[in-house]
Design a protein around this motif. Structure first.
Motif, mmCIF file in Angstrom:
data_model
loop_
_atom_site.group_PDB
_atom_site.id
_atom_site.type_symbol
_atom_site.label_atom_id
_atom_site.label_comp_id
_atom_site.label_asym_id
_atom_site.label_seq_id
_atom_site.Cartn_x
_atom_site.Cartn_y
_atom_site.Cartn_z
ATOM 1 N N PRO A 1 -8.873 -2.266 3.372
ATOM 2 C CA PRO A 1 -8.865 -1.818 2.047
ATOM 3 C C PRO A 1 -9.274 -0.215 1.941
ATOM 4 N N GLY A 2 -8.572 0.480 1.147
ATOM 5 C CA GLY A 2 -8.896 1.918 1.164
ATOM 6 C C GLY A 2 -7.935 2.874 2.333
ATOM 7 N N SER A 3 -7.227 2.217 3.324
ATOM 8 C CA SER A 3 -6.459 2.851 4.190
ATOM 9 C C SER A 3 -5.394 3.455 3.564
ATOM 10 N N THR A 4 -4.674 4.496 4.041
ATOM 11 C CA THR A 4 -3.595 5.183 3.621
ATOM 12 C C THR A 4 -2.887 5.291 5.160
ATOM 13 N N PHE A 5 -1.467 5.539 4.827
ATOM 14 C CA PHE A 5 -0.756 5.543 6.114
ATOM 15 C C PHE A 5 -1.157 6.827 6.985
ATOM 16 N N GLY A 6 -1.940 7.706 6.395
ATOM 17 C CA GLY A 6 -2.193 8.880 7.016
ATOM 18 C C GLY A 6 -3.986 8.833 7.719
ATOM 19 N N ASP A 7 -4.588 7.945 7.153
ATOM 20 C CA ASP A 7 -5.648 7.377 7.486
ATOM 21 C C ASP A 7 -5.880 5.789 7.485
ATOM 22 N N PHE A 8 -5.261 5.540 8.737
ATOM 23 C CA PHE A 8 -5.076 3.801 8.691
ATOM 24 C C PHE A 8 -5.809 3.083 9.692
ATOM 25 N N ASN A 9 -6.740 2.363 8.863
ATOM 26 C CA ASN A 9 -7.946 1.648 9.687
ATOM 27 C C ASN A 9 -7.750 0.026 9.814
ATOM 28 N N ILE A 10 -8.059 -0.366 11.032
ATOM 29 C CA ILE A 10 -7.813 -1.944 11.089
ATOM 30 C C ILE A 10 -9.241 -2.239 11.740
ATOM 31 N N MET B 1 0.653 -1.179 -0.147
ATOM 32 C CA MET B 1 0.015 -0.013 -0.072
ATOM 33 C C MET B 1 0.808 1.287 0.007
ATOM 34 N N GLY B 2 0.472 2.404 -0.844
ATOM 35 C CA GLY B 2 1.085 3.440 -0.751
ATOM 36 C C GLY B 2 2.613 3.444 -1.219
ATOM 37 N N GLY B 3 2.891 2.567 -2.133
ATOM 38 C CA GLY B 3 4.271 2.403 -2.345
ATOM 39 C C GLY B 3 5.145 1.820 -1.800
ATOM 40 N N LYS B 4 4.562 1.219 -0.477
ATOM 41 C CA LYS B 4 5.346 0.644 0.411
ATOM 42 C C LYS B 4 4.738 -0.688 0.974
ATOM 43 N N TYR B 5 5.236 -1.306 2.083
ATOM 44 C CA TYR B 5 4.579 -2.543 2.708
ATOM 45 C C TYR B 5 4.259 -2.319 4.122
ATOM 46 N N ILE C 1 -6.009 4.457 13.430
ATOM 47 C CA ILE C 1 -4.862 4.780 13.973
ATOM 48 C C ILE C 1 -4.210 5.815 13.342
ATOM 49 N N ASN C 2 -3.573 6.969 14.423
ATOM 50 C CA ASN C 2 -3.069 7.895 13.849
ATOM 51 C C ASN C 2 -1.674 8.015 14.287
ATOM 52 N N GLY C 3 -0.714 8.991 13.626
ATOM 53 C CA GLY C 3 0.599 9.080 14.085
ATOM 54 C C GLY C 3 1.561 7.925 13.599
ATOM 55 N N LEU C 4 1.449 6.982 12.587
ATOM 56 C CA LEU C 4 2.268 6.180 12.180
ATOM 57 C C LEU C 4 3.687 6.660 11.579
ATOM 58 N N ALA C 5 4.744 6.480 11.837
ATOM 59 C CA ALA C 5 5.933 6.907 11.066
ATOM 60 C C ALA C 5 6.133 5.958 9.982
#
Length: 369
Positions: free
Chosen positions: A337-346, A277-281, A364-368
């Motif tokens: 699905p549809g989560s981003t690192f800035g809007d991370f849903n689990i 996701m987002g060009g990373k894993y 979840i907010n604040g992921l580095a």
């Protein structure tokens, strides 16, 4: 941030790039989750959560949310975007009636959100309509169950991986596909439960943009320390066990095709979720000691996870003391699905008594990154 322990092997980055639920089973599942007293509180993980905050968005399952589908009591809720744009939540042990173990035990089942907006996730349908049906044959003989470890989509086809047998005594795992958005499933293949010393029982798949799926695996037993193994498989070969290529360290180098070597420190793993996701894993998992849910974000499937920071995203607490990202008896932790690192849903599961057994959505907010 918390680190994991190193093994003696150089890191991967140095190489090339229904009956009622039986009492015995309830006891096994409850262990370590706070259903019985664990002695673990949110404070134990506080040092690793300074930058992380979380919010419960809603219950996804429960009598009010999914009782209309004869599925008021269920867990896991592994979410996958279907080819038709809906979202399927593949759930584990599911019951109707007054609580866990009452009646109509099924596993797995499929619950559906027809309009899968992460800001407005509501389950409003099921595979089976007014009675969510078991997705595959599972008679629960001798207290066995089919526990899903992952579900994902490649093009117009969905895939589901199940672990079979008595809990924590996985006889084999099997793999299924659906070409009608999860309504019906066809068997593809299976793996023996003792492959790689059991460390190929629980699998999760990252569908990459290079034509491969990258597969992480562990033992399915929260009480046993396990390696974390990495394989890759061409997306058009995911149903062919012979096509899975391990990543391992041999003769001074890491390479595909070597016997698989752990890519991070051994530990007691709960559920695992691996996504591109987002060009990373992103890897999320239930960490058993200390109890928490954690995440790692990294650039490549072969990145060095020994040194990648572990970020604690959910911490345990006791019933009645939940707030923010502190959850009583948490497990699961699958990326929506549809989560981003800035809007991370689990999706987070919870179980501490017969009427508190559900799937919830957390942001979840604040992921580095």
């Amino acid at each position: 941030m918390t680190g994991s322990q190193h093994s003696g092997v150089p890191h991967p980055g140095s190489g090339p790039s229904a009956a009622p639920l039986g009492p015995a089973r309830r006891t096994v599942l409850a262990a370590g989750l706070g259903v019985a007293a664990t002695g673990i509180t949110a404070g134990r993980a506080a040092a690793s959560t300074a930058a992380i905050t979380g919010t419960k968005i809603r219950n996804l399952t429960g009598p009010a949310e999914t009782g209309a589908f004869a599925a008021p009591w269920t867990d896991l809720g592994i979410p996958a975007r279907c080819p038709d744009g809906t979202m399927l939540f593949v759930c584990g042990d599911t019951f109707d009636g007054a609580g866990v173990g009452d009646r109509d035990w099924r596993a797995p089942v499929g619950l559906r959100a027809r309009h899968p907006d992460v800001d407005h996730l509501v389950i409003d349908d099921s595979v089976g309509g007014a009675h969510a049906v078991g997705l595959v044959p599972e008679g629960h003989e001798n207290n066995t169950t089919a526990i899903p470890s992952d579900v994902f989509t490649i093009g117009g086809t969905m895939y589901m991986h199940l672990m079979r047998g008595v809990l924590y005594q996985t006889h084999h795992s099997d793999f299924w596909r659906s070409t009608d958005n999860g309504e019906t499933w066809q068997y593809l293949c299976q793996w023996p439960g003792d492959q790689y010393g059991g460390q190929f029982q629980q699998k999760t798949y990252a569908v990459a943009d290079d034509g491969y799926c990258y597969v992480l695996s562990t033992v399915f037993n929260r009480d046993v320390a396990s390696d974390l193994l990495l394989h890759r498989v061409r997306q058009d070969q995911v149903g062919n066990p012979a096509a899975y290529q391990p990543w391992g360290y041999a003769n001074g180098a890491w390479a595909w095709g070597n016997y698989p070597t752990t890519i991070t420190g051994r530990r007691r793993w709960g559920e695992i979720c691996f996504r591109a996701m987002g060009g990373k894993y992103a890897l999320t998992w239930l960490n058993m000691e200390p109890l928490s849910m954690r995440a790692q974000i990294f650039a490549l499937p072969t990145s060095n996870l020994f040194t990648t920071p572990e970020q604690t995203i959910i911490v345990p607490t006791t019933p009645g003391n939940e707030s923010g990202n502190a959850v009583a008896s948490p497990y699961g932790g699958f990326i929506v699905p549809g989560s981003t690192f800035g809007d991370f849903n689990i999706t987070v599961s919870q179980w501490y008594d017969a009427q508190n057994y559900r799937v919830m959505q957390y942001r979840i907010n604040g992921l580095a990154v």
